[in-house]
Scaffold this motif. Structure first.
Motif, PDB file in Angstrom:
ATOM      1  N   ASP A  31       0.868  -1.163   0.000  1.00  6.65           N
ATOM      2  CA  ASP A  31       0.000   0.000   0.000  1.00  6.65           C
ATOM      3  C   ASP A  31       0.913   1.223   0.000  1.00  6.65           C
ATOM      4  OD1 ASP A  31      -1.416   2.282   1.448  1.00  6.65           O
ATOM      5  OD2 ASP A  31      -3.072   0.889   1.093  1.00  6.65           O
ATOM      6  N   MET A  32       0.845   2.033  -1.048  1.00  2.00           N
ATOM      7  CA  MET A  32       1.741   3.172  -1.193  1.00  2.00           C
ATOM      8  C   MET A  32       1.667   4.111   0.015  1.00  2.00           C
ATOM      9  SD  MET A  32       1.866   6.029  -4.225  1.00  2.00           S
ATOM     10  CE  MET A  32       2.504   4.961  -5.496  1.00  2.00           C
ATOM     11  N   ASP A  33       0.458   4.434   0.474  1.00  2.00           N
ATOM     12  CA  ASP A  33       0.325   5.321   1.630  1.00  2.00           C
ATOM     13  C   ASP A  33       1.018   4.726   2.849  1.00  2.00           C
ATOM     14  OD1 ASP A  33      -1.094   7.187   0.159  1.00  2.00           O
ATOM     15  OD2 ASP A  33      -3.038   6.689   1.040  1.00  2.00           O
ATOM     16  N   TYR A  34       0.812   3.441   3.094  1.00  2.00           N
ATOM     17  CA  TYR A  34       1.434   2.780   4.246  1.00  2.00           C
ATOM     18  C   TYR A  34       2.957   2.831   4.132  1.00  2.00           C
ATOM     19  CZ  TYR A  34       3.000  -0.797   7.477  1.00  2.00           C
ATOM     20  OH  TYR A  34       3.664  -1.460   8.477  1.00  2.00           O
ATOM     21  N   GLU A  35       3.479   2.589   2.939  1.00  2.00           N
ATOM     22  CA  GLU A  35       4.931   2.607   2.739  1.00  2.00           C
ATOM     23  C   GLU A  35       5.507   3.999   2.974  1.00  2.00           C
ATOM     24  OE1 GLU A  35       6.827  -0.139   2.305  1.00  2.00           O
ATOM     25  OE2 GLU A  35       4.988  -1.321   2.419  1.00  2.00           O
ATOM     26  N   ILE A  36       4.786   5.030   2.553  1.00  2.00           N
ATOM     27  CA  ILE A  36       5.241   6.409   2.790  1.00  2.00           C
ATOM     28  C   ILE A  36       5.195   6.738   4.280  1.00  2.00           C
ATOM     29  CG2 ILE A  36       4.633   8.845   2.412  1.00  2.00           C
ATOM     30  CD1 ILE A  36       3.868   7.994  -0.500  1.00  2.00           C
ATOM     31  N   VAL A  37       4.125   6.312   4.954  1.00  2.00           N
ATOM     32  CA  VAL A  37       4.008   6.526   6.407  1.00  2.00           C
ATOM     33  C   VAL A  37       5.166   5.830   7.131  1.00  2.00           C
ATOM     34  CG1 VAL A  37       2.613   5.867   8.432  1.00  2.00           C
ATOM     35  CG2 VAL A  37       1.528   6.958   6.455  1.00  2.00           C
ATOM     36  N   LYS A  38       5.447   4.606   6.729  1.00  2.00           N
ATOM     37  CA  LYS A  38       6.527   3.831   7.346  1.00  2.00           C
ATOM     38  C   LYS A  38       7.889   4.523   7.141  1.00  2.00           C
ATOM     39  CE  LYS A  38       7.633  -0.278   5.671  1.00  2.00           C
ATOM     40  NZ  LYS A  38       7.560  -1.684   5.269  1.00  2.00           N
ATOM     41  N   LYS A  39       8.112   5.014   5.947  1.00  2.00           N
ATOM     42  CA  LYS A  39       9.401   5.645   5.617  1.00  2.00           C
ATOM     43  C   LYS A  39       9.587   6.974   6.347  1.00  2.00           C
ATOM     44  CE  LYS A  39      12.247   7.105   1.743  1.00  2.00           C
ATOM     45  NZ  LYS A  39      12.375   7.183   0.289  1.00  2.00           N
ATOM     46  N   THR A  40       8.516   7.761   6.430  1.00  2.00           N
ATOM     47  CA  THR A  40       8.632   9.095   7.031  1.00  2.00           C
ATOM     48  C   THR A  40       8.434   9.087   8.546  1.00  2.00           C
ATOM     49  OG1 THR A  40       6.277   9.592   6.739  1.00  2.00           O
ATOM     50  CG2 THR A  40       7.785  10.219   4.936  1.00  2.00           C
ATOM     51  N   GLY A  41       7.759   8.060   9.059  1.00  2.00           N
ATOM     52  CA  GLY A  41       7.437   8.047  10.483  1.00  2.00           C
ATOM     53  C   GLY A  41       6.330   9.025  10.837  1.00  2.00           C
ATOM     54  N   MET A  42       5.593   9.480   9.834  1.00  2.00           N
ATOM     55  CA  MET A  42       4.503  10.438  10.033  1.00  2.00           C
ATOM     56  C   MET A  42       3.234   9.898   9.393  1.00  2.00           C
ATOM     57  SD  MET A  42       6.586  13.856   8.845  1.00  2.00           S
ATOM     58  CE  MET A  42       5.443  15.080   9.469  1.00  2.00           C
ATOM     59  N   THR A  43       2.089  10.267   9.953  1.00  2.00           N
ATOM     60  CA  THR A  43       0.821   9.901   9.327  1.00  2.00           C
ATOM     61  C   THR A  43       0.607  10.797   8.102  1.00  2.00           C
ATOM     62  OG1 THR A  43      -0.499  11.502  10.574  1.00  2.00           O
ATOM     63  CG2 THR A  43      -0.181   9.309  11.593  1.00  2.00           C
ATOM     64  N   ILE A  44      -0.326  10.407   7.241  1.00  2.00           N
ATOM     65  CA  ILE A  44      -0.633  11.231   6.072  1.00  2.00           C
ATOM     66  C   ILE A  44      -1.102  12.633   6.510  1.00  2.00           C
ATOM     67  CG2 ILE A  44      -2.022  11.439   3.952  1.00  2.00           C
ATOM     68  CD1 ILE A  44      -0.042   9.078   3.810  1.00  2.00           C
ATOM     69  N   PRO A  45      -2.020  12.739   7.494  1.00  2.00           N
ATOM     70  CA  PRO A  45      -2.402  14.089   7.933  1.00  2.00           C
ATOM     71  C   PRO A  45      -1.211  14.905   8.456  1.00  2.00           C
ATOM     72  CG  PRO A  45      -4.025  12.500   8.696  1.00  2.00           C
ATOM     73  CD  PRO A  45      -2.875  11.714   8.113  1.00  2.00           C
ATOM     74  N   GLU A  46      -0.270  14.254   9.150  1.00  2.00           N
ATOM     75  CA  GLU A  46       0.920  14.973   9.637  1.00  2.00           C
ATOM     76  C   GLU A  46       1.794  15.449   8.482  1.00  2.00           C
ATOM     77  OE1 GLU A  46       1.507  12.715  13.973  1.00  2.00           O
ATOM     78  OE2 GLU A  46       2.528  11.928  12.192  1.00  2.00           O
ATOM     79  N   ILE A  47       1.937  14.618   7.458  1.00  2.00           N
ATOM     80  CA  ILE A  47       2.722  15.018   6.278  1.00  2.00           C
ATOM     81  C   ILE A  47       2.064  16.223   5.613  1.00  2.00           C
ATOM     82  CG2 ILE A  47       3.515  14.343   3.971  1.00  2.00           C
ATOM     83  CD1 ILE A  47       3.689  11.412   5.097  1.00  2.00           C
ATOM     84  N   PHE A  48       0.750  16.170   5.428  1.00  2.00           N
ATOM     85  CA  PHE A  48       0.024  17.284   4.811  1.00  2.00           C
ATOM     86  C   PHE A  48       0.200  18.554   5.653  1.00  2.00           C
ATOM     87  CE2 PHE A  48      -1.804  14.536   1.783  1.00  2.00           C
ATOM     88  CZ  PHE A  48      -2.669  15.210   0.944  1.00  2.00           C
ATOM     89  N   GLU A  49       0.083  18.415   6.969  1.00  2.00           N
ATOM     90  CA  GLU A  49       0.175  19.573   7.849  1.00  2.00           C
ATOM     91  C   GLU A  49       1.585  20.156   7.870  1.00  2.00           C
ATOM     92  OE1 GLU A  49      -0.389  20.505  12.562  1.00  2.00           O
ATOM     93  OE2 GLU A  49      -1.859  19.172  11.628  1.00  2.00           O
TER      94      GLU A  49
END
Length: 171
Positions: A31-49
């Protein structure tokens, strides 16, 4: 064919169907979103914010450019096909399935989801406009359009597994 990409609007079933398709085809699922969350250590809302939507979109493109070179199934983010580069990468490196779900079904699934910043910051009318704006990109990028309305998860998965197997030479 190396990869199978699942595209479509948020809430159309990419992750759910991707997991089932993985089981049916014996191909790993990501899951692309999950992989990005795993790599960044941030949730999608945190990345957006913290970084904004554009930086998140850059992360999606970077994922497509650099993700492991193996036969696998990838559930993309709903906005991935909006970038020309992303569309080119997916079509050159794999098979693209568009999961077409009616907006009323999608809205029912996503309207209260706190992990979807676009939904939380928008009205239903705004989200429906985004859905309609993105739809032509999904249609034009896909090798296969999969109608999800009035179909069970099993029917959808069986159809997709058949197409993947046929194109791999398994069927």
């Amino acid at each position: 064919m190396r990869k199978v990409y699942l595209i479509g609007f948020m809430g159309c079933g990419k992750s759910v169907i991707g997991k089932r398709l993985s089981f049916a085809t014996k191909m790993p699922f990501y899951d692309m979103d999950y992989e990005i969350v795993k790599k960044t250590g941030m949730t999608i809302p945190e990345i957006f914010e913290s970084y904004g939507e554009e930086r998140f979109r850059d992360m999606e493109t970077e994922f497509l450019r650099t993700f492991r070179d193996e036969s696998c199934i990838i559930a993309t983010g709903g906005g991935v096909p909006m970038r020309k580069e992303n569309r080119e990468i997916m079509r050159k490196s794999g098979l693209v399935f568009y999961l077409n779900a009616p907006f009323r079904d999608i809205w029912r699934r996503i309207s209260t989801d706190r992990n979807r910043p676009i939904v939380q910051q928008s009205t239903r009318a705004d989200v429906e406009k985004l859905y309609n704006d993105r739809k032509p990109h999904y249609f034009n990028n896909a090798h296969f359009k999969v109608e999800t309305e009035r179909r069970t998860l099993r029917e959808i998965t069986d159809y997709m597994a058949f197409q993947v197997g046929r194109l791999k030479g398994d069927k």
